[in-house]
Design an enzyme around this catalytic site. Sequence first.
Site, short mmCIF file in Angstrom:
data_model
loop_
_atom_site.label_atom_id
_atom_site.label_comp_id
_atom_site.label_asym_id
_atom_site.label_seq_id
_atom_site.Cartn_x
_atom_site.Cartn_y
_atom_site.Cartn_z
N GLY A 45 -0.79 3.27 -6.40
CA GLY A 45 -0.33 4.09 -5.28
C GLY A 45 -1.15 3.74 -4.04
N GLN A 50 -4.74 5.21 4.18
CA GLN A 50 -5.65 4.24 3.58
C GLN A 50 -5.59 2.86 4.25
OE1 GLN A 50 -4.25 5.18 -0.63
NE2 GLN A 50 -6.44 4.77 -0.95
N CYS A 96 -9.51 5.64 -6.93
CA CYS A 96 -8.86 5.53 -5.63
C CYS A 96 -9.28 4.22 -4.98
CB CYS A 96 -9.29 6.72 -4.77
SG CYS A 96 -8.56 6.70 -3.12
N LEU A 97 -8.33 3.50 -4.39
CA LEU A 97 -8.65 2.21 -3.76
C LEU A 97 -9.63 2.37 -2.60
CD1 LEU A 97 -5.13 0.48 -3.75
CD2 LEU A 97 -7.02 0.12 -5.35
N HIS A 138 -1.97 12.65 -6.21
CA HIS A 138 -3.12 11.95 -5.65
C HIS A 138 -2.76 11.38 -4.27
CE1 HIS A 138 -6.75 9.22 -5.90
NE2 HIS A 138 -6.04 8.63 -4.95
N GLU A 139 -1.61 10.72 -4.18
CA GLU A 139 -1.20 10.13 -2.90
C GLU A 139 -0.85 11.20 -1.88
OE1 GLU A 139 -1.89 7.12 -2.51
OE2 GLU A 139 -2.25 6.82 -4.64
N HIS A 142 -3.70 12.34 -0.01
CA HIS A 142 -4.10 11.44 1.08
C HIS A 142 -3.40 11.80 2.39
CE1 HIS A 142 -6.77 8.50 -0.66
NE2 HIS A 142 -5.95 8.23 -1.66
#
Length: 187
Positions: A45, A50, A96-97, A138-139, A142
Site C-alpha cells: 500500500g 508518502q 510502513c514504507l 493503515h493507508e 496516512h
Amino acid sequence: MIYSIVAYGDPVLKKKAQDIQPDYPELQKLIADMFETMYNANGVGLAAPQIGLSLRLFVVDGSPFDEEKLADFKKVFINARIVESSKETSTFNEGCLSIPDIREDVVRPERIRMQWLDEHLQPQEAEFDGIPARIIQHEYDHIEGMLFTDRLAAFKRTLLFRKLDNISKGLIKVDYKMKFPFRLKRR
Ligand code: NI
C-alpha cells in the site's frame, strides 16, 4: 516514475490530506507512478502523503500475501471515507514504507465499510475484512495524518524513540529512494 518515499518525521505525514478535485491534472499518471513506487519498494500500500502530496489518494495491492482472496486485491482509493467500523478488533504486525525496519502489532477494527472513488472517479462502496481491511485502514490513516506508531501504547513509542529519530535523520539502510526530513548535511 519512481518517487522518493517521505520518511518518518516529515510534517506532510502528520497533515490531514485534501480531497482530490475531478479536474486534478494527470491523475492517471500519478496513480501509475504511485503503483510503480510502491512495487519498487515491495509495499502492499502507498498513500499520496508518502510521496509528499497531501491528497486523499492511496493505492493497494495485496497480491504479495499468499492468500487466494487477495490475488486480485489491487485498488485505487480516491477521497475515501470509512463510514462504519466493527466493534470487534484484531491485531496484526504492521510495517510502513515511511518507517523502514520497524514492525509492531497494531490493534484495529476487524471490519470496515468504505465509500470512495475508483481510478475512473466512479463512486464505490464496499465492506472489507481480514488483511484487505488491515491494509486499507493503515493507508487511510496516512490520508488522515496518522502513522501506525501513533496507535501504539506510549511506552512502546518511547522504546522506539531512538530508532524513529534515526529514520528521520536518514541513519538507516534502505533499498529504495527516500527523502529524510532531518538528514544531516555533509560538511
Ligand atoms: Ni504506511
